[in-house]
Design a protein around this motif. Structure first.
Motif, PDB file in Angstrom:
ATOM      1  N   SER A 149      14.423  18.841 -18.955  1.00 15.96           N
ATOM      2  CA  SER A 149      14.653  18.204 -17.629  1.00 15.96           C
ATOM      3  C   SER A 149      13.575  17.044 -17.450  1.00 15.96           C
ATOM      4  CB  SER A 149      14.557  18.942 -16.435  1.00 15.96           C
ATOM      5  OG  SER A 149      15.508  20.092 -16.543  1.00 15.96           O
ATOM      6  N   ASN A 150      14.311  15.895 -16.974  1.00 19.31           N
ATOM      7  CA  ASN A 150      13.453  14.510 -16.704  1.00 19.31           C
ATOM      8  C   ASN A 150      13.843  13.925 -15.352  1.00 19.31           C
ATOM      9  OD1 ASN A 150      11.579  14.172 -19.236  1.00 19.31           O
ATOM     10  ND2 ASN A 150      13.652  14.481 -20.102  1.00 19.31           N
ATOM     11  N   LEU A 151      13.354  14.078 -14.418  1.00 17.14           N
ATOM     12  CA  LEU A 151      13.793  13.871 -13.009  1.00 17.14           C
ATOM     13  C   LEU A 151      12.492  12.832 -12.450  1.00 17.14           C
ATOM     14  CD1 LEU A 151      14.439  17.393 -11.650  1.00 17.14           C
ATOM     15  CD2 LEU A 151      15.880  15.656 -12.670  1.00 17.14           C
ATOM     16  N   PHE A 152      13.187  11.856 -11.700  1.00 11.33           N
ATOM     17  CA  PHE A 152      12.395  10.709 -11.428  1.00 11.33           C
ATOM     18  C   PHE A 152      12.591  10.715  -9.759  1.00 11.33           C
ATOM     19  CE2 PHE A 152      13.011   9.998 -15.705  1.00 11.33           C
ATOM     20  CZ  PHE A 152      11.699   9.537 -16.115  1.00 11.33           C
ATOM     21  N   VAL A 153      11.599  10.215  -9.115  1.00 12.82           N
ATOM     22  CA  VAL A 153      11.677   9.955  -7.364  1.00 12.82           C
ATOM     23  C   VAL A 153      12.554   8.614  -7.167  1.00 12.82           C
ATOM     24  CG1 VAL A 153      10.551   9.999  -5.345  1.00 12.82           C
ATOM     25  CG2 VAL A 153       9.825  11.196  -7.083  1.00 12.82           C
ATOM     26  N   ASN A 154      13.598   8.541  -6.561  1.00 18.16           N
ATOM     27  CA  ASN A 154      14.257   7.523  -6.298  1.00 18.16           C
ATOM     28  C   ASN A 154      13.743   6.538  -5.184  1.00 18.16           C
ATOM     29  OD1 ASN A 154      16.347   5.641  -6.862  1.00 18.16           O
ATOM     30  ND2 ASN A 154      17.675   6.474  -5.054  1.00 18.16           N
ATOM     31  N   LEU A 155      12.568   5.623  -5.836  1.00 15.85           N
ATOM     32  CA  LEU A 155      12.068   4.582  -4.887  1.00 15.85           C
ATOM     33  C   LEU A 155      12.376   3.118  -5.544  1.00 15.85           C
ATOM     34  CD1 LEU A 155       8.384   6.131  -5.135  1.00 15.85           C
ATOM     35  CD2 LEU A 155      10.003   6.384  -3.203  1.00 15.85           C
ATOM     36  N   ARG A 156      12.122   2.088  -4.932  1.00 15.85           N
ATOM     37  CA  ARG A 156      12.473   0.859  -5.550  1.00 15.85           C
ATOM     38  C   ARG A 156      14.033   0.595  -5.765  1.00 15.85           C
ATOM     39  NH1 ARG A 156       8.051   1.833  -4.124  1.00 15.85           N
ATOM     40  NH2 ARG A 156       6.112   0.938  -5.205  1.00 15.85           N
ATOM     41  N   LEU A 184       5.166  27.179 -16.361  1.00 16.15           N
ATOM     42  CA  LEU A 184       6.009  27.593 -15.402  1.00 16.15           C
ATOM     43  C   LEU A 184       6.135  28.976 -15.671  1.00 16.15           C
ATOM     44  CD1 LEU A 184       9.358  25.716 -15.120  1.00 16.15           C
ATOM     45  CD2 LEU A 184       7.848  26.431 -13.415  1.00 16.15           C
ATOM     46  N   LYS A 185       5.885  29.783 -14.514  1.00 19.54           N
ATOM     47  CA  LYS A 185       5.978  31.260 -14.596  1.00 19.54           C
ATOM     48  C   LYS A 185       7.458  31.740 -14.287  1.00 19.54           C
ATOM     49  CE  LYS A 185       2.277  32.033 -11.919  1.00 19.54           C
ATOM     50  NZ  LYS A 185       1.219  32.743 -11.293  1.00 19.54           N
ATOM     51  N   THR A 186       8.282  30.695 -13.371  1.00 22.21           N
ATOM     52  CA  THR A 186       9.414  31.079 -12.957  1.00 22.21           C
ATOM     53  C   THR A 186      10.496  30.122 -13.685  1.00 22.21           C
ATOM     54  OG1 THR A 186       9.189  29.627 -11.014  1.00 22.21           O
ATOM     55  CG2 THR A 186       8.581  31.978 -10.787  1.00 22.21           C
ATOM     56  N   ASN A 187      11.573  29.909 -12.931  1.00 21.17           N
ATOM     57  CA  ASN A 187      12.564  28.756 -13.464  1.00 21.17           C
ATOM     58  C   ASN A 187      12.666  27.405 -13.068  1.00 21.17           C
ATOM     59  OD1 ASN A 187      13.502  28.935 -10.980  1.00 21.17           O
ATOM     60  ND2 ASN A 187      15.368  30.192 -11.550  1.00 21.17           N
ATOM     61  N   THR A 188      13.187  26.579 -13.512  1.00 18.50           N
ATOM     62  CA  THR A 188      13.256  25.090 -13.384  1.00 18.50           C
ATOM     63  C   THR A 188      13.640  24.833 -12.016  1.00 18.50           C
ATOM     64  OG1 THR A 188      13.856  24.424 -15.845  1.00 18.50           O
ATOM     65  CG2 THR A 188      14.531  22.988 -13.847  1.00 18.50           C
ATOM     66  N   ALA A 189      14.524  25.700 -11.351  1.00 21.66           N
ATOM     67  CA  ALA A 189      14.965  25.666  -9.870  1.00 21.66           C
ATOM     68  C   ALA A 189      13.877  25.591  -9.003  1.00 21.66           C
ATOM     69  CB  ALA A 189      16.176  26.362  -9.774  1.00 21.66           C
ATOM     70  N   SER A 190      13.121  26.627  -9.103  1.00 18.49           N
ATOM     71  CA  SER A 190      11.888  26.940  -8.188  1.00 18.49           C
ATOM     72  C   SER A 190      10.873  25.707  -8.312  1.00 18.49           C
ATOM     73  CB  SER A 190      11.142  28.287  -8.596  1.00 18.49           C
ATOM     74  OG  SER A 190      10.874  28.161 -10.029  1.00 18.49           O
ATOM     75  N   THR A 239      28.961  19.032  -7.103  1.00 16.34           N
ATOM     76  CA  THR A 239      27.491  19.049  -6.788  1.00 16.34           C
ATOM     77  C   THR A 239      26.608  20.248  -7.564  1.00 16.34           C
ATOM     78  OG1 THR A 239      28.427  20.962  -5.262  1.00 16.34           O
ATOM     79  CG2 THR A 239      28.224  18.563  -4.327  1.00 16.34           C
ATOM     80  N   ALA A 240      25.414  19.994  -7.279  1.00 18.99           N
ATOM     81  CA  ALA A 240      24.479  20.817  -8.041  1.00 18.99           C
ATOM     82  C   ALA A 240      23.956  21.768  -7.011  1.00 18.99           C
ATOM     83  CB  ALA A 240      23.319  20.156  -8.903  1.00 18.99           C
ATOM     84  N   ASP A 241      24.389  23.064  -7.132  1.00 15.46           N
ATOM     85  CA  ASP A 241      24.006  23.832  -6.198  1.00 15.46           C
ATOM     86  C   ASP A 241      22.766  24.803  -6.455  1.00 15.46           C
ATOM     87  OD1 ASP A 241      26.039  23.122  -4.527  1.00 15.46           O
ATOM     88  OD2 ASP A 241      27.525  24.447  -5.625  1.00 15.46           O
ATOM     89  N   SER A 242      22.552  25.260  -7.659  1.00 19.10           N
ATOM     90  CA  SER A 242      21.506  25.932  -8.145  1.00 19.10           C
ATOM     91  C   SER A 242      20.241  25.362  -8.943  1.00 19.10           C
ATOM     92  CB  SER A 242      21.956  27.285  -8.898  1.00 19.10           C
ATOM     93  OG  SER A 242      22.580  26.476 -10.102  1.00 19.10           O
ATOM     94  N   PHE A 243      20.695  24.101  -9.298  1.00 15.01           N
ATOM     95  CA  PHE A 243      19.852  23.334 -10.259  1.00 15.01           C
ATOM     96  C   PHE A 243      19.638  24.109 -11.554  1.00 15.01           C
ATOM     97  CE2 PHE A 243      17.025  21.900  -6.214  1.00 15.01           C
ATOM     98  CZ  PHE A 243      18.051  20.589  -5.973  1.00 15.01           C
ATOM     99  N   ASN A 244      20.440  24.907 -11.887  1.00 12.59           N
ATOM    100  CA  ASN A 244      20.634  25.501 -13.283  1.00 12.59           C
ATOM    101  C   ASN A 244      21.791  25.113 -14.083  1.00 12.59           C
ATOM    102  OD1 ASN A 244      18.616  27.726 -12.722  1.00 12.59           O
ATOM    103  ND2 ASN A 244      19.984  28.785 -11.572  1.00 12.59           N
ATOM    104  N   GLU A 245      22.468  23.865 -13.415  1.00 12.80           N
ATOM    105  CA  GLU A 245      23.422  23.186 -14.247  1.00 12.80           C
ATOM    106  C   GLU A 245      22.932  22.381 -15.136  1.00 12.80           C
ATOM    107  OE1 GLU A 245      24.521  23.968  -9.715  1.00 12.80           O
ATOM    108  OE2 GLU A 245      23.130  22.913 -10.802  1.00 12.80           O
ATOM    109  N   SER A 246      23.726  21.782 -15.929  1.00 14.27           N
ATOM    110  CA  SER A 246      23.356  20.820 -16.959  1.00 14.27           C
ATOM    111  C   SER A 246      24.162  19.465 -16.725  1.00 14.27           C
ATOM    112  CB  SER A 246      23.594  21.289 -18.477  1.00 14.27           C
ATOM    113  OG  SER A 246      23.343  20.573 -19.299  1.00 14.27           O
TER     114      SER A 246
END
Length: 345
Positions: free
Chosen positions: A297-304, A243-249, A40-47
């Motif tokens: 990071s390239n993230l997509f919403v899981n539609l269709r 971004l002023k913070t990190n990817t996770a936020s 599992t990805a718990d922090s979104f800091n994983e690769s």
């Protein structure tokens, strides 16, 4: 050995994998996990490649970069367009969805929230469903979508062709989008949108800008445009910032968006969990490359999307409900959205 042979071999050996193509490219990418561990990805800091559910209290699954073999291949998939969409939903589904939408509209009138996104799951029995052929047809039919097949032996098999980016991040720069409104494509993108759809689109845009204001700077907007996704048209506004913070936020601020949940967010989400009468699982969650190649990071919403379980296919569809929504029309919109998946089955 082609990437499709790798898919078949990993599936036969019950090893996790994902293969996907980003919009408007011909490069097929695959991550093939070397073990069957559920990570599992718990922090979104994983690769690696992340597959996250709608409900952010549930765990996101990671196919980790450091435990996987990466393969890429240029593909030209030569399937003809397919239009066999004769499988009609049953009348009970129609009645239930219309009742659900009417309940949502009533809650909006009672000031519980301004917008809620309500969905349903349609079950199809397909004794001879070949998921690799289905994936190839998705690639052929939806060149402008993020097209994927994802499998984990402890979770299941999913395929999809989504038109919506959650966020793309390169170092500290990011791009996201507000996507709302739907109408059937009839040969032109030069169409008239009703006030209901334009209002819904503005809701989503304003909400995202507000959510991002604390964690980013220099937010710019493209203005509203009409885009084509398969046989449907949507309204889209591109938003860019720093971004002023990190990817996770950033991810936690964006997911779930009003385009898949509603607003105010928590009230709409609770209504969904209390009233939809099925579990969305990864539908309206997000998926994609997480922290690859030094902060990309390239993230997509899981539609269709669809979930395949032996000889059964579940198709997931929904739509945004506002004060001006018409329950019967909302039902028809979900029927139109099922054609994205049905035409390749």
């Amino acid at each position: 050995m082609s990437i499709f042979s790798n898919i078949q071999e990993a599936f036969n050996n019950e090893l996790p994998f994902v293969t996907y193509k980003k919009p408007t490219t011909s490069l097929l990418k695959g991550w093939f996990q070397q073990n069957s561990n559920l990570i599992t990805a718990d922090s979104f800091n994983e690769s690696g490649f992340i597959f996250a559910p709608f409900d952010n209290r549930e765990k996101a699954i990671l196919i980790p970069k450091n435990q996987s073999t990466y393969i890429e291949e240029e593909v030209t998939v030569g399937y003809a367009q397919t239009n066999n969409t004769n499988h009609a939903p049953d009348t009970a589904s129609e009645k239930n969805h219309i009742q659900l939408v009417e309940k949502g509209i009533s809650a909006i009138k009672n000031k519980q929230f301004k917008k809620v996104v309500l969905s349903r799951r349609e079950k199809m029995e397909l004794p001879d469903c070949n998921f690799i052929e289905t994936f190839q047809k998705l690639l052929s039919n939806y060149p402008t979508a993020f097209v994927y097949v994802w499998y984990h032996p402890k979770v299941g098999l999913w395929l999809g062709a989504t038109p919506e980016t959650l966020v793309s991040i390169q170092d500290t720069n990011f791009t996201t989008m507000a996507l709302a409104g739907t109408q059937v494509y009839n040969g032109t993108t030069n169409v008239i949108w009703q006030p209901k759809e334009l209002e819904e689109q503005q809701f989503v845009t304003d909400y995202i800008v507000d959510r991002l204001s604390n964690i980013s700077s220099k937010i710019t907007s493209s203005g509203i445009e009409t885009i084509k996704a398969g046989k449907l048209l949507h309204l889209r506004t591109l938003l860019k910032g720093q971004l002023k913070t990190n990817t996770a936020s950033l991810i936690k601020s964006l997911h779930p968006t009003p385009a898949v949940c509603g607003m105010p967010l928590e009230a709409a989400k609770q209504f969904i969990l209390d009233n939809e009468s099925y579990h969305r699982s990864f539908y309206t969650g997000f998926l994609g490359e997480l922290n690859l190649n030094d902060k990309e990071s390239n993230l997509f919403v899981n539609l269709r999307c669809m979930e395949v379980s032996k000889n059964t296919v579940y198709i997931y569809v929904g739509g945004g409900i506002t004060l001006d929504s018409n329950a019967a029309k909302e039902w028809q919109e979900t029927v139109a959205k099922t054609t994205t998946m049905k035409k390749v089955l």
